[in-house]
Write a protein that holds these residues in place. Structure first.
Motif, PDB file in Angstrom:
ATOM      1  N   ALA A 114     -26.022 -30.839  -6.702  1.00 14.79           N
ATOM      2  CA  ALA A 114     -26.060 -30.581  -8.137  1.00 14.79           C
ATOM      3  C   ALA A 114     -25.308 -31.682  -8.880  1.00 14.79           C
ATOM      4  CB  ALA A 114     -25.440 -29.224  -8.439  1.00 14.79           C
ATOM      5  N   ILE A 115     -25.920 -32.148  -9.968  1.00 19.09           N
ATOM      6  CA  ILE A 115     -25.317 -33.179 -10.817  1.00 19.09           C
ATOM      7  C   ILE A 115     -25.029 -32.537 -12.164  1.00 19.09           C
ATOM      8  CG2 ILE A 115     -25.583 -35.457 -11.861  1.00 19.09           C
ATOM      9  CD1 ILE A 115     -25.761 -35.602  -8.823  1.00 19.09           C
ATOM     10  N   GLY A 116     -23.783 -32.662 -12.605  1.00 16.58           N
ATOM     11  CA  GLY A 116     -23.422 -32.096 -13.895  1.00 16.58           C
ATOM     12  C   GLY A 116     -22.033 -32.501 -14.326  1.00 16.58           C
ATOM     13  N   PHE A 117     -21.718 -32.152 -15.553  1.00 14.79           N
ATOM     14  CA  PHE A 117     -20.435 -32.456 -16.159  1.00 14.79           C
ATOM     15  C   PHE A 117     -19.492 -31.272 -15.958  1.00 14.79           C
ATOM     16  CE2 PHE A 117     -23.810 -34.457 -18.681  1.00 14.79           C
ATOM     17  CZ  PHE A 117     -23.464 -35.787 -18.530  1.00 14.79           C
ATOM     18  N   SER A 118     -18.197 -31.547 -15.807  1.00 17.20           N
ATOM     19  CA  SER A 118     -17.200 -30.482 -15.669  1.00 17.20           C
ATOM     20  C   SER A 118     -15.828 -31.047 -15.973  1.00 17.20           C
ATOM     21  CB  SER A 118     -17.222 -29.905 -14.247  1.00 17.20           C
ATOM     22  OG  SER A 118     -16.827 -30.905 -13.308  1.00 17.20           O
ATOM     23  N   ALA A 119     -14.858 -30.148 -16.036  1.00 12.76           N
ATOM     24  CA  ALA A 119     -13.457 -30.537 -16.219  1.00 12.76           C
ATOM     25  C   ALA A 119     -12.623 -29.765 -15.202  1.00 12.76           C
ATOM     26  CB  ALA A 119     -12.993 -30.209 -17.636  1.00 12.76           C
ATOM     27  N   ALA A 120     -11.671 -30.446 -14.592  1.00 12.76           N
ATOM     28  CA  ALA A 120     -10.765 -29.777 -13.654  1.00 12.76           C
ATOM     29  C   ALA A 120      -9.772 -28.935 -14.450  1.00 12.76           C
ATOM     30  CB  ALA A 120     -10.036 -30.803 -12.797  1.00 12.76           C
ATOM     31  N   VAL A 121      -9.545 -27.719 -14.005  1.00 16.60           N
ATOM     32  CA  VAL A 121      -8.618 -26.822 -14.697  1.00 16.60           C
ATOM     33  C   VAL A 121      -7.215 -27.420 -14.739  1.00 16.60           C
ATOM     34  CG1 VAL A 121      -7.531 -24.537 -14.608  1.00 16.60           C
ATOM     35  CG2 VAL A 121      -9.981 -24.769 -14.172  1.00 16.60           C
ATOM     36  N   ASP A 122      -6.825 -28.164 -13.693  1.00 17.72           N
ATOM     37  CA  ASP A 122      -5.492 -28.775 -13.681  1.00 17.72           C
ATOM     38  C   ASP A 122      -5.427 -30.060 -14.505  1.00 17.72           C
ATOM     39  OD1 ASP A 122      -6.721 -30.730 -12.097  1.00 17.72           O
ATOM     40  OD2 ASP A 122      -5.594 -30.250 -10.280  1.00 17.72           O
ATOM     41  N   GLY A 123      -6.567 -30.455 -15.124  1.00 22.50           N
ATOM     42  CA  GLY A 123      -6.583 -31.615 -16.009  1.00 22.50           C
ATOM     43  C   GLY A 123      -6.776 -32.961 -15.326  1.00 22.50           C
ATOM     44  N   THR A 124      -6.894 -32.980 -14.001  1.00 24.61           N
ATOM     45  CA  THR A 124      -7.037 -34.259 -13.307  1.00 24.61           C
ATOM     46  C   THR A 124      -8.450 -34.822 -13.482  1.00 24.61           C
ATOM     47  OG1 THR A 124      -7.684 -33.216 -11.233  1.00 24.61           O
ATOM     48  CG2 THR A 124      -5.331 -33.681 -11.539  1.00 24.61           C
ATOM     49  N   THR A 125      -8.535 -36.135 -13.496  1.00 26.43           N
ATOM     50  CA  THR A 125      -9.829 -36.823 -13.562  1.00 26.43           C
ATOM     51  C   THR A 125      -9.854 -37.957 -12.536  1.00 26.43           C
ATOM     52  OG1 THR A 125      -9.029 -38.268 -15.322  1.00 26.43           O
ATOM     53  CG2 THR A 125     -10.236 -36.299 -16.007  1.00 26.43           C
ATOM     54  N   GLU A 126      -9.211 -37.707 -11.400  1.00 30.86           N
ATOM     55  CA  GLU A 126      -9.140 -38.731 -10.356  1.00 30.86           C
ATOM     56  C   GLU A 126     -10.502 -38.977  -9.730  1.00 30.86           C
ATOM     57  OE1 GLU A 126      -6.229 -37.401  -7.552  1.00 30.86           O
ATOM     58  OE2 GLU A 126      -4.685 -37.218  -9.076  1.00 30.86           O
ATOM     59  N   ALA A 127     -10.688 -40.207  -9.215  1.00 27.60           N
ATOM     60  CA  ALA A 127     -11.937 -40.554  -8.537  1.00 27.60           C
ATOM     61  C   ALA A 127     -12.089 -39.682  -7.292  1.00 27.60           C
ATOM     62  CB  ALA A 127     -11.937 -42.034  -8.159  1.00 27.60           C
ATOM     63  N   PRO A 128     -13.306 -39.246  -7.006  1.00 27.55           N
ATOM     64  CA  PRO A 128     -13.538 -38.381  -5.841  1.00 27.55           C
ATOM     65  C   PRO A 128     -13.437 -39.155  -4.527  1.00 27.55           C
ATOM     66  CG  PRO A 128     -15.604 -38.936  -6.873  1.00 27.55           C
ATOM     67  CD  PRO A 128     -14.524 -39.503  -7.751  1.00 27.55           C
ATOM     68  N   ASP A 129     -13.335 -38.412  -3.451  1.00 19.77           N
ATOM     69  CA  ASP A 129     -13.322 -38.988  -2.105  1.00 19.77           C
ATOM     70  C   ASP A 129     -14.661 -39.680  -1.862  1.00 19.77           C
ATOM     71  OD1 ASP A 129     -13.437 -39.522   0.624  1.00 19.77           O
ATOM     72  OD2 ASP A 129     -12.738 -37.532   1.237  1.00 19.77           O
ATOM     73  N   PRO A 130     -14.666 -41.014  -1.653  1.00 18.18           N
ATOM     74  CA  PRO A 130     -15.929 -41.725  -1.470  1.00 18.18           C
ATOM     75  C   PRO A 130     -16.676 -41.332  -0.200  1.00 18.18           C
ATOM     76  CG  PRO A 130     -14.073 -43.205  -1.108  1.00 18.18           C
ATOM     77  CD  PRO A 130     -13.516 -41.900  -1.589  1.00 18.18           C
ATOM     78  N   GLY A 131     -16.009 -40.640   0.713  1.00 19.22           N
ATOM     79  CA  GLY A 131     -16.655 -40.210   1.947  1.00 19.22           C
ATOM     80  C   GLY A 131     -17.455 -38.922   1.783  1.00 19.22           C
ATOM     81  N   LYS A 132     -17.350 -38.274   0.609  1.00 21.35           N
ATOM     82  CA  LYS A 132     -18.082 -37.029   0.353  1.00 21.35           C
ATOM     83  C   LYS A 132     -19.195 -37.262  -0.661  1.00 21.35           C
ATOM     84  CE  LYS A 132     -14.145 -34.013   1.236  1.00 21.35           C
ATOM     85  NZ  LYS A 132     -13.259 -32.989   0.669  1.00 21.35           N
ATOM     86  N   LYS A 133     -20.241 -36.451  -0.554  1.00 20.28           N
ATOM     87  CA  LYS A 133     -21.342 -36.529  -1.516  1.00 20.28           C
ATOM     88  C   LYS A 133     -21.097 -35.489  -2.596  1.00 20.28           C
ATOM     89  CE  LYS A 133     -24.683 -38.540   1.532  1.00 20.28           C
ATOM     90  NZ  LYS A 133     -26.069 -38.658   1.889  1.00 20.28           N
ATOM     91  N   LEU A 134     -20.673 -35.990  -3.774  1.00 19.38           N
ATOM     92  CA  LEU A 134     -20.297 -35.110  -4.878  1.00 19.38           C
ATOM     93  C   LEU A 134     -21.030 -35.521  -6.154  1.00 19.38           C
ATOM     94  CD1 LEU A 134     -16.463 -35.197  -4.132  1.00 19.38           C
ATOM     95  CD2 LEU A 134     -18.072 -33.383  -3.516  1.00 19.38           C
ATOM     96  N   GLY A 135     -21.534 -34.542  -6.878  1.00 22.20           N
ATOM     97  CA  GLY A 135     -22.296 -34.825  -8.095  1.00 22.20           C
ATOM     98  C   GLY A 135     -21.574 -34.488  -9.375  1.00 22.20           C
ATOM     99  N   GLY A 136     -20.316 -34.061  -9.272  1.00 18.40           N
ATOM    100  CA  GLY A 136     -19.562 -33.694 -10.466  1.00 18.40           C
ATOM    101  C   GLY A 136     -19.127 -34.913 -11.263  1.00 18.40           C
ATOM    102  N   ILE A 137     -19.409 -34.891 -12.558  1.00 21.62           N
ATOM    103  CA  ILE A 137     -18.985 -35.949 -13.478  1.00 21.62           C
ATOM    104  C   ILE A 137     -17.832 -35.348 -14.276  1.00 21.62           C
ATOM    105  CG2 ILE A 137     -19.703 -37.466 -15.359  1.00 21.62           C
ATOM    106  CD1 ILE A 137     -22.664 -36.829 -14.311  1.00 21.62           C
ATOM    107  N   ARG A 138     -16.601 -35.780 -13.978  1.00 22.36           N
ATOM    108  CA  ARG A 138     -15.410 -35.131 -14.533  1.00 22.36           C
ATOM    109  C   ARG A 138     -14.975 -35.730 -15.859  1.00 22.36           C
ATOM    110  NH1 ARG A 138     -12.826 -32.550  -9.995  1.00 22.36           N
ATOM    111  NH2 ARG A 138     -14.536 -31.267  -9.249  1.00 22.36           N
ATOM    112  N   ALA A 139     -14.616 -34.825 -16.746  1.00 23.75           N
ATOM    113  CA  ALA A 139     -14.073 -35.178 -18.065  1.00 23.75           C
ATOM    114  C   ALA A 139     -12.703 -34.530 -18.198  1.00 23.75           C
ATOM    115  CB  ALA A 139     -15.014 -34.663 -19.155  1.00 23.75           C
ATOM    116  N   THR A 140     -11.975 -34.904 -19.233  1.00 27.44           N
ATOM    117  CA  THR A 140     -10.717 -34.217 -19.513  1.00 27.44           C
ATOM    118  C   THR A 140     -11.053 -32.796 -19.972  1.00 27.44           C
ATOM    119  OG1 THR A 140     -10.688 -34.832 -21.858  1.00 27.44           O
ATOM    120  CG2 THR A 140      -9.645 -36.388 -20.294  1.00 27.44           C
ATOM    121  N   ARG A 141     -10.067 -31.945 -20.038  1.00 26.71           N
ATOM    122  CA  ARG A 141     -10.324 -30.570 -20.475  1.00 26.71           C
ATOM    123  C   ARG A 141     -10.824 -30.531 -21.912  1.00 26.71           C
ATOM    124  NH1 ARG A 141      -6.195 -26.097 -18.682  1.00 26.71           N
ATOM    125  NH2 ARG A 141      -8.080 -24.845 -18.916  1.00 26.71           N
ATOM    126  N   ALA A 142     -10.241 -31.342 -22.785  1.00 30.79           N
ATOM    127  CA  ALA A 142     -10.677 -31.361 -24.193  1.00 30.79           C
ATOM    128  C   ALA A 142     -12.126 -31.843 -24.308  1.00 30.79           C
ATOM    129  CB  ALA A 142      -9.751 -32.252 -25.019  1.00 30.79           C
TER     130      ALA A 142
END
Length: 185
Positions: A138-166
């Motif tokens: 799944a590809i989509g936008f989201s925000a981490a509840v803890d507010g982090t926007t760190e780059a994901p682990d490049p070894g995993k296949k992840l479709g989340g596009i992270r934004a700040t909470r605001a």
């Protein structure tokens, strides 16, 4: 015979060079003195370029072309999102942190939304706005509840596009199911 034909070729070459040189001399001698100088009828302002060559493109400017009407625009090249309202008016723009799997360039529609859920990386996320899948990811936008926007682990296949909470809040309010999402380079 070989000597005479090479002598003819050499003679023709010399004659051709002499003719070209003579014509160049004549052309140079007949050039008007004011050629290449600005004419008095054209103002310097009118002939000046509209934008300086050194001007840099605004990194926040909406990419062209990115469609028309109300839409979310996501740039893969700049990792930026624009929330565009009616009349092509940008309501908000913000940087995002992409997942490791990118959607293809194209036009999509929001397919589903989830208020709060664990992300595929284990992080608790909110305001998930999904718009496509790539190989069942799944590809989509989201925000981490803890507010982090760190780059994901490049070894995993992840479709989340992270934004700040605001920014995630703004996306959630703007992009309802069926809303247009345009992905550009």
């Amino acid at each position: 015979m070989a000597r005479s034909s090479s002598g003819i070729v050499a003679g023709l070459t010399v004659a051709a060079l002499a003719a070209v040189g003579f014509l160049a001399f004549q052309a140079h001698a007949n050039v008007p003195d004011d050629l290449g100088k600005p004419s008095g009828t054209v103002s310097a302002k009118a002939s000046a370029p509209k934008t300086p060559k050194a001007a840099k493109k605004d990194p926040n400017a909406l990419p062209v072309p990115s469609g028309t009407g109300a839409r979310v625009v996501y740039s893969l090249g700049t990792d930026r999102v624009w929330l565009v309202g009616a009349g092509n008016k940008v309501k908000r723009t913000f940087k995002v942190t992409p997942g490791t799997v990118d959607p293809a360039v194209g036009s999509y529609a929001v397919t589903s939304r989830t208020g709060l859920t664990p992300g595929s990386d284990g992080t608790q996320i909110e305001h998930v706005v999904r718009f496509t899948q790539v190989s069942s990811i799944a590809i989509g936008f989201s925000a981490a509840v803890d507010g982090t926007t760190e780059a994901p682990d490049p070894g995993k296949k992840l479709g989340g596009i992270r934004a700040t909470r605001a920014d995630g809040d703004a996306m959630w309010a703007f992009a309802t199911v069926g809303a247009k999402v345009v992905v550009v380079k």
